[in-house]
Design an enzyme around this catalytic site. Structure first.
Site, PDB file in Angstrom:
ATOM      1  N   ARG A  60      -8.310  -0.425   6.138  1.00  0.00           N
ATOM      2  CA  ARG A  60      -7.550  -0.099   5.598  1.00  0.00           C
ATOM      3  C   ARG A  60      -6.802  -1.202   4.584  1.00  0.00           C
ATOM      4  O   ARG A  60      -6.758  -0.830   3.068  1.00  0.00           O
ATOM      5  CB  ARG A  60      -6.345   0.514   6.020  1.00  0.00           C
ATOM      6  CG  ARG A  60      -6.484   1.348   6.439  1.00  0.00           C
ATOM      7  CD  ARG A  60      -5.153   2.295   7.139  1.00  0.00           C
ATOM      8  NE  ARG A  60      -4.049   2.364   5.817  1.00  0.00           N
ATOM      9  CZ  ARG A  60      -2.640   2.318   6.109  1.00  0.00           C
ATOM     10  NH1 ARG A  60      -2.790   2.128   7.126  1.00  0.00           N
ATOM     11  NH2 ARG A  60      -2.187   1.626   4.944  1.00  0.00           N
ATOM     12  N   ASP A  99       5.327  -7.827   4.883  1.00  0.00           N
ATOM     13  CA  ASP A  99       3.549  -7.959   5.657  1.00  0.00           C
ATOM     14  C   ASP A  99       2.742  -9.227   6.538  1.00  0.00           C
ATOM     15  O   ASP A  99       1.404  -9.421   6.779  1.00  0.00           O
ATOM     16  CB  ASP A  99       2.837  -7.112   4.752  1.00  0.00           C
ATOM     17  CG  ASP A  99       3.111  -5.566   3.704  1.00  0.00           C
ATOM     18  OD1 ASP A  99       3.678  -5.276   4.823  1.00  0.00           O
ATOM     19  OD2 ASP A  99       2.772  -5.351   3.658  1.00  0.00           O
ATOM     20  N   CYS A 115       5.206   7.090  10.448  1.00  0.00           N
ATOM     21  CA  CYS A 115       4.089   6.243  10.105  1.00  0.00           C
ATOM     22  C   CYS A 115       4.771   5.778  11.645  1.00  0.00           C
ATOM     23  O   CYS A 115       5.747   5.500  12.133  1.00  0.00           O
ATOM     24  CB  CYS A 115       4.084   5.621   8.866  1.00  0.00           C
ATOM     25  SG  CYS A 115       5.008   3.864   8.819  1.00  0.00           S
ATOM     26  N   LYS A 137      -4.517  -4.622  -2.397  1.00  0.00           N
ATOM     27  CA  LYS A 137      -4.317  -3.073  -2.439  1.00  0.00           C
ATOM     28  C   LYS A 137      -2.751  -2.660  -2.603  1.00  0.00           C
ATOM     29  O   LYS A 137      -2.966  -1.301  -3.593  1.00  0.00           O
ATOM     30  CB  LYS A 137      -4.191  -2.848  -0.889  1.00  0.00           C
ATOM     31  CG  LYS A 137      -4.043  -2.183   0.089  1.00  0.00           C
ATOM     32  CD  LYS A 137      -4.019  -1.783   1.136  1.00  0.00           C
ATOM     33  CE  LYS A 137      -2.954  -2.483   2.301  1.00  0.00           C
ATOM     34  NZ  LYS A 137      -1.644  -1.114   2.091  1.00  0.00           N
ATOM     35  N   ASN A 138      -2.026  -3.202  -2.163  1.00  0.00           N
ATOM     36  CA  ASN A 138      -0.535  -2.149  -3.223  1.00  0.00           C
ATOM     37  C   ASN A 138      -0.307  -2.707  -4.382  1.00  0.00           C
ATOM     38  O   ASN A 138      -0.091  -1.178  -4.462  1.00  0.00           O
ATOM     39  CB  ASN A 138       0.479  -3.382  -1.986  1.00  0.00           C
ATOM     40  CG  ASN A 138       0.403  -3.119  -0.817  1.00  0.00           C
ATOM     41  OD1 ASN A 138      -0.076  -2.358  -0.561  1.00  0.00           O
ATOM     42  ND2 ASN A 138       1.286  -3.803  -0.168  1.00  0.00           N
ATOM     43  N   ARG A 183      10.002   5.749   7.638  1.00  0.00           N
ATOM     44  CA  ARG A 183       9.705   5.721   5.955  1.00  0.00           C
ATOM     45  C   ARG A 183      10.312   7.117   5.385  1.00  0.00           C
ATOM     46  O   ARG A 183       9.345   7.599   5.149  1.00  0.00           O
ATOM     47  CB  ARG A 183       8.354   4.719   6.020  1.00  0.00           C
ATOM     48  CG  ARG A 183       7.859   3.783   6.770  1.00  0.00           C
ATOM     49  CD  ARG A 183       6.869   3.849   6.233  1.00  0.00           C
ATOM     50  NE  ARG A 183       6.352   2.676   5.581  1.00  0.00           N
ATOM     51  CZ  ARG A 183       5.632   1.932   4.966  1.00  0.00           C
ATOM     52  NH1 ARG A 183       3.799   3.037   5.556  1.00  0.00           N
ATOM     53  NH2 ARG A 183       5.120   0.696   4.740  1.00  0.00           N
TER      54      ARG A 183
HETATM   55  C1  UD1 Z   1       5.415  -1.163   0.388  1.00  0.00           C
HETATM   56  C2  UD1 Z   1       3.509  -2.459   0.572  1.00  0.00           C
HETATM   57  C3  UD1 Z   1       3.797  -2.093   2.295  1.00  0.00           C
HETATM   58  C4  UD1 Z   1       5.323  -3.251   2.455  1.00  0.00           C
HETATM   59  C5  UD1 Z   1       6.863  -2.696   1.839  1.00  0.00           C
HETATM   60  C6  UD1 Z   1       7.598  -3.418   2.014  1.00  0.00           C
HETATM   61  C7  UD1 Z   1       2.794  -0.570  -1.024  1.00  0.00           C
HETATM   62  C8  UD1 Z   1       1.642   0.831  -1.020  1.00  0.00           C
HETATM   63  N1  UD1 Z   1       2.644  -0.520   0.590  1.00  0.00           N
HETATM   64  O1  UD1 Z   1       5.865   0.366   0.696  1.00  0.00           O
HETATM   65  O2  UD1 Z   1       2.741  -2.760   2.190  1.00  0.00           O
HETATM   66  O3  UD1 Z   1       5.583  -3.318   3.739  1.00  0.00           O
HETATM   67  O4  UD1 Z   1       6.604  -2.459   0.324  1.00  0.00           O
HETATM   68  O5  UD1 Z   1       7.622  -4.973   1.503  1.00  0.00           O
HETATM   69  O6  UD1 Z   1       2.789  -1.017  -1.546  1.00  0.00           O
HETATM   70  N2  UD1 Z   1      13.150   3.311   2.579  1.00  0.00           N
HETATM   71  C9  UD1 Z   1      13.994   3.974   3.185  1.00  0.00           C
HETATM   72  N3  UD1 Z   1      13.827   5.253   1.964  1.00  0.00           N
HETATM   73  C10 UD1 Z   1      12.991   5.207   0.531  1.00  0.00           C
HETATM   74  C11 UD1 Z   1      11.656   4.162   0.862  1.00  0.00           C
HETATM   75  C12 UD1 Z   1      12.057   3.413   1.531  1.00  0.00           C
HETATM   76  O7  UD1 Z   1      14.697   4.392   3.430  1.00  0.00           O
HETATM   77  O8  UD1 Z   1      12.384   6.241   0.379  1.00  0.00           O
HETATM   78  C13 UD1 Z   1      12.891   2.173   3.430  1.00  0.00           C
HETATM   79  C14 UD1 Z   1      11.935   2.033   4.707  1.00  0.00           C
HETATM   80  O9  UD1 Z   1      12.043   3.420   5.259  1.00  0.00           O
HETATM   81  C15 UD1 Z   1      11.423   0.594   5.119  1.00  0.00           C
HETATM   82  C16 UD1 Z   1      11.682   0.286   3.897  1.00  0.00           C
HETATM   83  O10 UD1 Z   1      12.691   1.178   2.653  1.00  0.00           O
HETATM   84  O11 UD1 Z   1      12.326   0.686   5.758  1.00  0.00           O
HETATM   85  C17 UD1 Z   1      11.152  -0.218   2.281  1.00  0.00           C
HETATM   86  O12 UD1 Z   1      10.381   0.214   1.936  1.00  0.00           O
HETATM   87  P1  UD1 Z   1       9.491   0.098   0.327  1.00  0.00           P
HETATM   88  O13 UD1 Z   1      10.085  -1.257  -0.417  1.00  0.00           O
HETATM   89  O14 UD1 Z   1      10.216   1.335  -0.275  1.00  0.00           O
HETATM   90  O15 UD1 Z   1       7.703   0.359   1.676  1.00  0.00           O
HETATM   91  P2  UD1 Z   1       6.604   0.619   0.621  1.00  0.00           P
HETATM   92  O16 UD1 Z   1       6.843   0.435  -1.509  1.00  0.00           O
HETATM   93  O17 UD1 Z   1       6.572   2.256   1.120  1.00  0.00           O
END
Ligand code: UD1
Length: 422
Positions: A402, A310, A118, A22-23, A123
């Site tokens: 999902r 995850d 969320c 999915k990701n 996030r």
């Molecule tokens: C992706 C995965 C999700 C997984 C996560 C961590 C997808 C579609 N989803 O989510 O399943 O749980 O990686 O392995 O690939 N953060 C910030 N600022 C930002 C972006 C992120 O503070 O601009 C924080 C988030 O709040 C969170 C952490 O960084 O606490 C990890 O987020 P991130 O690695 O960005 O996860 P996603 O890409 O959203």
């Protein structure tokens, strides 16, 4: 609304095929925005999140055709009609933010709604914004939307950036945007997840010049244009890890078709420590308990190659029936123990203090009516239900749709007593 009913099951025997990730697919689909030629994705998972990304891309003018029962997605961005990703779609799924980088790089403009809060944490988008600013983007926040543009709507310019935290999404947005930027770009402290490596493989077959993927420094030499390509989506390591736990929790031995240990090493090490036998087969992996006992293990989630956040909820379901006390620490998301109170309803002994859960194994869980709060939390309740006396009823099943295709069918095929009811 549908629910899933689980009766105590096991031992489980048979095979479970593992779908495309999915990701990975959620990052590969927006990559179509980088080119006016078609992108074909094979081994796509059949999930509602993929449907949400489809609707979002279609709203931007992308043609999306689902072929071969959804396993193949044919995408074409030759006639984009807007650069605005609307709140109504973006709020449904955070991964919608992955259109920001490619849309901006291709058109010189992207107006993307903030994803909003969320269930598993705030996030924010700050890491995405600063990564794209390093490529010369001007970004401002207006009315809940990020308005990003390039100078005179021209190309982005190559730049260097170090992420404050190795965010998966920010790494993907930076890499996609840098593919069409003028000159060389470099991202330091980049995330190293296999889904990013898969995205880079696809971008490379579209003509991108990228090196270092899978390490913490990724270098991109921008090109003027990308072309069409066909790419097969990598296996879903989170789906794999989830189903590996089914025969461990319920007993028996299950073969995971297409599964490999390589993308899930830390998780597999923890399972081995817990008393699980994992063996390679010609078509994947076989998993069973070594003894009757499950040993407690301590787990701390971390960015790849650490223990995946995850799989934390699913691991907690296993630890609930271990022979001792385990400690699970969540470091990626600030609010990701919502499955704990539901598991407690099933007789688990869990004490959560901030980002740490202390789990004391019990000899038997008992079935209960529980509520799914997010995707991985929901599946942890189903796993726990397999080992619980009596009946477990999990509500809010849309969370599962999902991320797990044909979940009930896959579990039924190995002998689990699981059914979906309306
Ligand atoms: C992706 C995965 C999700 C997984 C996560 C961590 C997808 C579609 N989803 O989510 O399943 O749980 O990686 O392995 O690939 N953060 C910030 N600022 C930002 C972006 C992120 O503070 O601009 C924080 C988030 O709040 C969170 C952490 O960084 O606490 C990890 O987020 P991130 O690695 O960005 O996860 P996603 O890409 O959203």
């Amino acid at each position: 609304m549908d629910s899933i009913i689980i009766e105590e099951s096991g031992p489980l025997y048979g095979k479970i095929p593992i779908a495309g990730a999915k990701n990975a697919c959620l990052a590969l689909m927006p990559a179509t925005l980088l080119s006016d030629e078609p992108l074909t994705l094979t081994n796509a998972p059949r999930l509602s999140d993929i449907g949400t990304m489809t609707v979002l891309l279609q709203s931007l003018g992308v043609e999306v055709e689902s072929l071969n029962d959804g396993l193949v997605l044919a995408l074409s961005s030759h006639a984009l009609k807007t650069t605005r990703a609307d709140y109504d779609i973006v709020r449904k799924m955070r991964a919608s933010n992955l259109v920001l980088g490619p849309l901006l790089a291709r058109t010189g403009e992207a107006i993307v709604s903030l994803p909003g809060g969320c269930a598993i944490g705030a996030r924010p988008m700050d890491l995405h914004v600063s990564a794209l600013q390093a490529l010369g983007a001007e970004i401002e926040l207006k009315d809940g939307y990020l308005h990003a543009r390039t100078l005179k709507k021209g190309r982005l310019s190559g730049g260097e950036h170090r992420l404050k935290f190795a965010s998966v999404g920010a790494t993907e947005n930076f890499i996609m945007a840098a593919c069409l930027a003028k000159g060389r770009s470099q991202l330091k402290n980049a995330a190293m997840e296999p889904e990013i490596v898969d995205l880079v493989r696809c971008l490379r077959s579209m003509g991108a010049n990228i090196s270092g993927e899978g390490s913490n420094t990724v270098t991109i030499r921008g090109v003027e244009k990308l072309h069409g390509a066909t790419h097969s989506v990598v296996m879903d390591r989170i789906e794999l890890g989830t189903y590996m736990l089914a025969p461990v929790i319920a007993g028996g031995e299950v073969e995971l078709l297409g599964g490999t240990v390589e993308l899930l090493e830390t998780f597999c090490e923890k399972l081995t420590e817990a008393g699980v036998e994992i063996s390679k087969t010609a078509n994947g992996l076989k998993v069973k308990r070594k003894l009757d006992t499950i040993y407690p293990v301590d787990v701390k989630t971390a960015v790849y190659p650490g223990f995946p956040t995850d799989l934390q909820a699913q691991m907690m379901a296993l630890m609930c029936i271990s022979n001792g006390v385990s400690r699970l620490e969540e470091t990626i998301f600030e609010n990701r123990f919502m499955h704990a109170p539901e598991l407690i309803r099933m007789g688990a002994q869990i004490d959560v203090q901030g980002g740490v859960a202390r789990v004391e194994g019990v000899s038997k869980l008992k079935g209960a009516q529980v509520m799914a709060t997010d995707l991985r939390a929901s599946v942890s309740l189903i796993l726990a239900g397999l080992a619980a006396r009596g009946q477990t009823k999990v509500g809010r099943v849309y969370h599962l749709d999902r991320g797990y295709e044909k979940l009930v069918e896959k579990l039924q095929n190995v002998g689990a007593k699981v059914e979906r009811v309306n």
